[in-house]
Scaffold this motif. Structure first.
Motif, short mmCIF file in Angstrom:
data_model
loop_
_atom_site.label_atom_id
_atom_site.label_comp_id
_atom_site.label_asym_id
_atom_site.label_seq_id
_atom_site.Cartn_x
_atom_site.Cartn_y
_atom_site.Cartn_z
N VAL A 159 0.82 -1.02 -0.06
CA VAL A 159 -0.06 -0.19 -0.09
C VAL A 159 0.87 1.44 -0.03
CG1 VAL A 159 -1.86 1.22 1.13
CG2 VAL A 159 -1.88 -1.15 1.13
N ILE A 160 1.88 1.44 0.92
CA ILE A 160 2.96 2.41 1.05
C ILE A 160 3.46 2.72 -0.52
CG2 ILE A 160 4.99 3.50 2.00
CD1 ILE A 160 3.88 2.09 4.73
N ASN A 161 3.87 1.41 -1.00
CA ASN A 161 4.90 1.47 -2.13
C ASN A 161 4.04 1.88 -3.24
OD1 ASN A 161 7.32 1.00 -3.16
ND2 ASN A 161 7.02 -0.85 -4.02
N GLU A 162 2.59 1.36 -3.41
CA GLU A 162 1.96 2.00 -4.56
C GLU A 162 1.14 3.13 -4.52
OE1 GLU A 162 1.67 -2.89 -6.45
OE2 GLU A 162 -0.18 -1.63 -6.10
N SER A 163 0.70 3.57 -3.14
CA SER A 163 0.18 4.52 -2.96
C SER A 163 0.85 5.92 -3.08
CB SER A 163 -1.00 4.56 -1.99
OG SER A 163 -0.20 4.39 -0.67
N SER B 293 -5.11 -5.18 -2.09
CA SER B 293 -5.67 -5.91 -3.25
C SER B 293 -6.53 -4.88 -4.03
CB SER B 293 -6.41 -6.92 -3.10
OG SER B 293 -5.40 -8.12 -2.55
N ALA B 294 -7.25 -4.14 -3.39
CA ALA B 294 -8.31 -3.07 -3.89
C ALA B 294 -7.33 -1.90 -4.45
CB ALA B 294 -9.41 -2.64 -2.84
N ILE B 295 -6.13 -1.64 -3.80
CA ILE B 295 -5.59 -0.34 -4.25
C ILE B 295 -4.48 -0.82 -5.42
CG2 ILE B 295 -3.64 1.26 -3.55
CD1 ILE B 295 -4.95 1.53 -0.78
N GLY B 296 -4.04 -1.96 -5.14
CA GLY B 296 -3.17 -2.47 -6.30
C GLY B 296 -3.92 -2.69 -7.63
N ARG B 297 -5.12 -3.09 -7.54
CA ARG B 297 -5.81 -3.30 -8.76
C ARG B 297 -7.15 -2.59 -8.72
NH1 ARG B 297 -3.87 -8.01 -6.72
NH2 ARG B 297 -2.65 -9.23 -8.06
N ALA C 69 -14.65 -1.89 -10.81
CA ALA C 69 -15.67 -2.33 -11.50
C ALA C 69 -16.39 -3.57 -11.08
CB ALA C 69 -14.71 -2.68 -13.03
N PHE C 70 -15.69 -4.51 -10.34
CA PHE C 70 -16.16 -5.66 -9.65
C PHE C 70 -17.20 -5.28 -8.80
CE2 PHE C 70 -16.03 -8.98 -6.33
CZ PHE C 70 -16.40 -9.95 -6.95
N ILE C 71 -16.99 -4.18 -7.79
CA ILE C 71 -17.81 -3.90 -6.78
C ILE C 71 -19.13 -3.42 -7.41
CG2 ILE C 71 -18.32 -1.79 -5.12
CD1 ILE C 71 -15.02 -2.29 -4.33
N GLY C 72 -18.97 -2.44 -8.65
CA GLY C 72 -20.13 -2.04 -9.15
C GLY C 72 -20.86 -3.31 -9.68
N GLU C 73 -20.33 -4.37 -10.17
CA GLU C 73 -21.08 -5.42 -10.77
C GLU C 73 -21.91 -6.27 -9.70
OE1 GLU C 73 -17.85 -7.28 -12.74
OE2 GLU C 73 -18.25 -6.16 -14.71
N GLY D 7 -6.29 -11.55 -3.80
CA GLY D 7 -5.70 -10.66 -4.79
C GLY D 7 -5.48 -11.46 -6.15
N LYS D 8 -5.31 -12.72 -6.28
CA LYS D 8 -4.99 -13.39 -7.34
C LYS D 8 -6.46 -13.38 -8.01
CE LYS D 8 -2.71 -17.24 -9.35
NZ LYS D 8 -3.88 -17.63 -10.39
N SER D 9 -7.38 -13.65 -7.17
CA SER D 9 -8.84 -13.89 -7.71
C SER D 9 -9.18 -12.39 -8.26
CB SER D 9 -9.88 -14.23 -6.44
OG SER D 9 -9.99 -15.72 -6.08
N LEU D 10 -8.90 -11.32 -7.75
CA LEU D 10 -9.05 -10.10 -8.39
C LEU D 10 -8.58 -9.91 -9.55
CD1 LEU D 10 -11.23 -7.92 -6.88
CD2 LEU D 10 -9.09 -6.83 -6.05
N ALA D 11 -7.52 -10.63 -9.87
CA ALA D 11 -6.79 -10.45 -11.16
C ALA D 11 -7.11 -11.28 -12.25
CB ALA D 11 -5.22 -10.50 -10.74
N ASN D 12 -8.05 -12.27 -11.79
CA ASN D 12 -8.67 -13.24 -12.59
C ASN D 12 -9.95 -12.80 -13.29
OD1 ASN D 12 -9.62 -15.60 -13.62
ND2 ASN D 12 -8.74 -17.16 -12.09
#
Length: 459
Positions: free
Chosen positions: A79-83, A340-344, A350-354, A306-311
């Motif tokens: 989170v720190i690294n990517e945000s 996972s949410a911040i990284g993707r 989009a998934f949350i909206g669906e 996180g892998k599921s979120l990327a699949n």
């Protein structure tokens, strides 16, 4: 310096003296040698040199001596690294390295062995000394504050350790056992110290390598040796749905229950977490279909890795299944970790909206790694915020934790998001959280995970 004399045919001999400055070459060789041994970000030993030096000390270890490896896994480094930016992440790692140096004495070997993993090797220390070092490391990192671009991040880490003894110890085995102890810490919330000797291990239990666990995971998926468990999430107010978080356990060949800290790390590392998530999702739906109508007031939370979120294929499968089962969809909540949410972010949004369109709900898990997290609340239309357990464990005795929880609750209320406090270990903490405005509490003090069965009324 070289001197050569050459005979000349019609004159006196000629002597040639040649000199070469080797200091620059020596400096380059020393820099190359250092690069092979030292992690360039933290200045600590790299993993290769760390294991080499441990191997050297093991050769000198007496029959009555022990050695220990303390394993440190930083919370929310991604989170720190990517945000922020990667330079800030490197600075954070370097400062954590300094924290470890200052915490341990000069005889300890300290290494950065992975992206956000550190390890420390100590020789012939008492159990009390190792436990004291573990607690000091965890406490020091937890109290550390990292600032970048006007944001202040609260740090945290899981710390586990192993003490080894007896002949035939290896550096690789000690690190693997210490990493598993760290996973036990992450699962329970308390620093875990393990003990191990190559000649006393049980090959059917913790002694298995991660490769062995992969084979066992495949067999468990194939032969149905996973079981669903449920842990209650209790409302602190009236007139709310009953909530349960769905968890997974694995059965050994003899039917004994294997906790997730032993098999989930291998599932994540070797890319099986989305297969496990798929199994949990469909088994949870099968359970819901088996329930009577009077159970419709219960909501069940399913974790997505996180892998599921990327699949994308798996996410499409989830949405299509929810669309075919609208009544069941309204009883489901999907838990996605903050990192996972911040990284993707685009995929998660989009998934949350669906799933919202299907009637399901979404919770953001492990929330609170840094104040920059609040910015994502405006962009992610979540229903629940699960406050990271690092703020709850010492809540009653830590004024800073109380202030952070109050801030999170206030912000969540402003966005019309309900809050869940994790790692609640007793009723006193639960009552205090209720007075702070938290909506739900979860932890061993509220209820331990129990097998999920269609025949049991409590679910």
């Amino acid at each position: 310096l070289s001197i050569r004399t050459h005979e000349m045919p019609q004159s006196d001999p000629v002597t040639l003296i040649a000199a070469e400055d080797l200091s620059r070459l020596g400096k380059a060789e020393r820099q190359l040698h250092r690069r092979d041994r030292i992690d360039p970000v933290t200045g600590l030993l790299n993993r290769w040199e760390f294991e080499r030096q441990i191997a050297d000390t093991l050769l000198e270890l007496g029959d009555d001596e022990t050695c220990s490896v303390i394993y440190v896994n930083l919370d929310h480094f991604k989170v720190i690294n990517e945000s922020t930016r990667h330079e800030a992440g490197d600075r954070y790692l370097k400062q954590i390295g300094s924290v470890l140096r200052d915490t341990l004495d000069e005889t300890a070997l300290i290494s950065r062995i992975g992206a956000d993993h550190f390890a420390c090797y100590l020789r012939d220390r008492s159990d009390a000394a190792i436990k004291a070092s573990m607690s000091k490391i965890a406490r020091t990192i937890r109290s550390y504050r990292f600032s970048v671009d006007h944001h202040i991040f609260r740090c945290g880490a899981s710390v586990g350790a192993v003490t080894g003894f007896g002949p035939d110890l290896t550096a690789n085995d000690l690190l693997a056992r210490a990493e598993r102890a760290c996973e036990r810490t992450r699962e329970s919330g308390d620093p875990f110290l393990d003990y191990w000797s190559p000649h006393t291990q049980n090959a059917g239990e913790d002694g298995d390598s991660e490769v062995d666990w992969v084979a066992r995971l495949h067999d468990a998926l194939r032969y149905g040796r996973f079981r669903l468990y449920a842990q209650p999430i209790e409302s602190v107010g009236p007139d709310r749905l009953r909530h349960y978080e769905i968890l997974v356990r694995m059965l050994a060949g003899d039917g004994t229950v294997i906790p997730p800290g032993k098999f989930l790390p291998a599932a994540e590392r070797f890319g099986l977490s989305d297969e496990l998530d798929r199994w949990v999702f469909h088994e949870t739906l099968a359970f819901l279909k088996s329930q009577q109508a009077d159970a419709s007031q219960c909501q069940y939370s399913v974790n997505l890795s996180g892998k599921s979120l990327a699949n994308r294929e798996f996410l499409d499968e989830v949405v299509a299944t929810l669309q075919r089962n609208p009544l069941l969809a309204r009883r489901l909540c999907f838990e996605i970790t903050e990192s996972s949410a911040i990284g993707r972010f685009d995929v998660a949004s989009a998934f949350i909206g669906e799933v919202h369109a299907c009637g399901a709900r979404v919770a953001l898990d492990d929330f609170g790694s840094g104040m920059s997290s609040f910015g994502y609340l405006k962009k992610l239309t979540i229903d629940y915020l699960k406050i990271d357990g690092m703020f709850i464990r010492d809540l009653l005795g830590d004024a800073s934790n109380q202030a952070i929880v109050k801030t999170i609750v206030s912000m969540a209320q402003a966005f019309n998001v309900e809050t869940v406090a994790e790692f609640v270990e007793d009723r006193n903490v639960a009552e205090h959280l209720a007075s702070m405005g938290v909506d739900y509490v979860q932890g061993f003090g509220i209820g331990k995970p129990q097998p999920l069965s269609a025949n049991e009324d409590r679910f």
